[in-house]
Design an enzyme around this catalytic site. Sequence first.
Site, PDB file in Angstrom:
ATOM      1  N   GLY A 102       0.783  -1.222   0.000  1.00  0.00           N
ATOM      2  CA  GLY A 102       0.000   0.000   0.000  1.00  0.00           C
ATOM      3  C   GLY A 102       0.814   1.271   0.000  1.00  0.00           C
ATOM      4  CB  CYS A 138       5.566   4.327  -1.344  1.00  0.00           C
ATOM      5  SG  CYS A 138       6.584   2.836  -1.346  1.00  0.00           S
ATOM      6  CG  LEU A 146       9.111  -0.643   0.632  1.00  0.00           C
ATOM      7  CD1 LEU A 146       9.493   0.658   1.315  1.00  0.00           C
ATOM      8  CD2 LEU A 146      10.273  -1.621   0.661  1.00  0.00           C
ATOM      9  N   GLY A 172      -1.910  -2.379   7.072  1.00  0.00           N
ATOM     10  CA  GLY A 172      -2.285  -1.771   5.799  1.00  0.00           C
ATOM     11  C   GLY A 172      -3.093  -2.687   4.896  1.00  0.00           C
ATOM     12  CG  ASN A 224      -0.228  -4.375   2.081  1.00  0.00           C
ATOM     13  OD1 ASN A 224       0.694  -3.577   2.064  1.00  0.00           O
ATOM     14  ND2 ASN A 224      -1.399  -4.080   1.530  1.00  0.00           N
TER      15      ASN A 224
END
Length: 388
Positions: A32, A65, A234, A240, A242
């Site tokens: 994300g 990011c 990452l 998040g 993930n």
Amino acid sequence: MKHRDVAVILATGGMGLVRAAYSAGKPAYGVGPGNAPAYIERTADVEKAVRDVVTGKTFDNGVLCSAENSVVVDEPIAEAVKREFEAQGGYFMSRAEIDALARVLVTPQRLPNPALVGKSATFIAQECDITVPAGTRVLVAPLEGVGRDYPLSIEKLCPVLSFYVVKDWREGCERCKQILRYGGMGHSMSIHSQNEQVILEFGLKKPAFRIVVNSPTAHGSIGLTTGLDPAMTLGCGGYGGNITSDNITPRHLLNIKRLAYEIAPAANRFQRAAGSMAKLQAELPRAAAPVGISAEVLTRQIDDFLGSRGYRPESLVGRRANLQVRPGGDAGSTVADQTPLDFVCEEDVRLAIQAGRKLVVSERAIVTPAARDLGEQHRVFTSAPWRG
């Protein structure tokens, strides 16, 4: 992503893309967005901390990011930090300039304007009718809060930083959590401090899986200045949404098959009471004696199987070929006598070529790209025989 030839999906982007990947019916790694805060604690080396933040934020004009998006500073050093930012190319905006920038940079959907993503600070200022010195590297917006009422508290993807002043590390801790919750949960942050206790508190309590200490967040999170696995993708973990919190590497794309032999027998609860636990434990050492097949036999069977499928690289043409006499050595000296190397650089390969000898590398050896190219060109490498 739903094509039958797709085996696994690696999706980098916003939640829309990640959800699409996870709903495609295939194994998927989704990562994300980041909204990384950088906390400068009162014991920090101010000059280095500011240099690190500016370095991270200006790398590729802030599109990573993991790049810093906010600076959180302890009140006792706030003025010193501001002076250092100005000395290193930072421009602190007025309230009117902050509002002007927010109107152009932040869309109604609370996303950065693509026309300004990855642009320089001076270009962005010009587009927003803000006059800045020619050498400006980052635009700094002092804010009082985080959320929809503070548009510049989002992930900005350009050299614009929001700036917060806090009383102490406890307030700084809460501010960093607010920033992460507003678009960067589970991703990255940094702390600049010489106080190990404060660093530990941040490591334990922040909802970020990469906490970079005394280094640029952008560079540290991707492993350039730290020992993390090198990656631009990452994971944000459960925070998040993930599947993983790791830096995604080629290892995540491998399917590994394991052949597992019994080394301890399973206890049978239906055995007669006469076979007491004490007796069973006394017999376990004998039952746990090595069983199965030897490493040499297993290696040969695997080689034969791969060979039957037409896969015969140099390492499988015959492991005896690896036990050749080293050119320039005596008849009794073979590459099998060498200690396998765990690291090989280009200079090691050049010396081996000059000496006319092979380099024996272990299965997990780290070989630099230049060394690998040169070594494969001159057929210098040979693998160490597997010893089980």
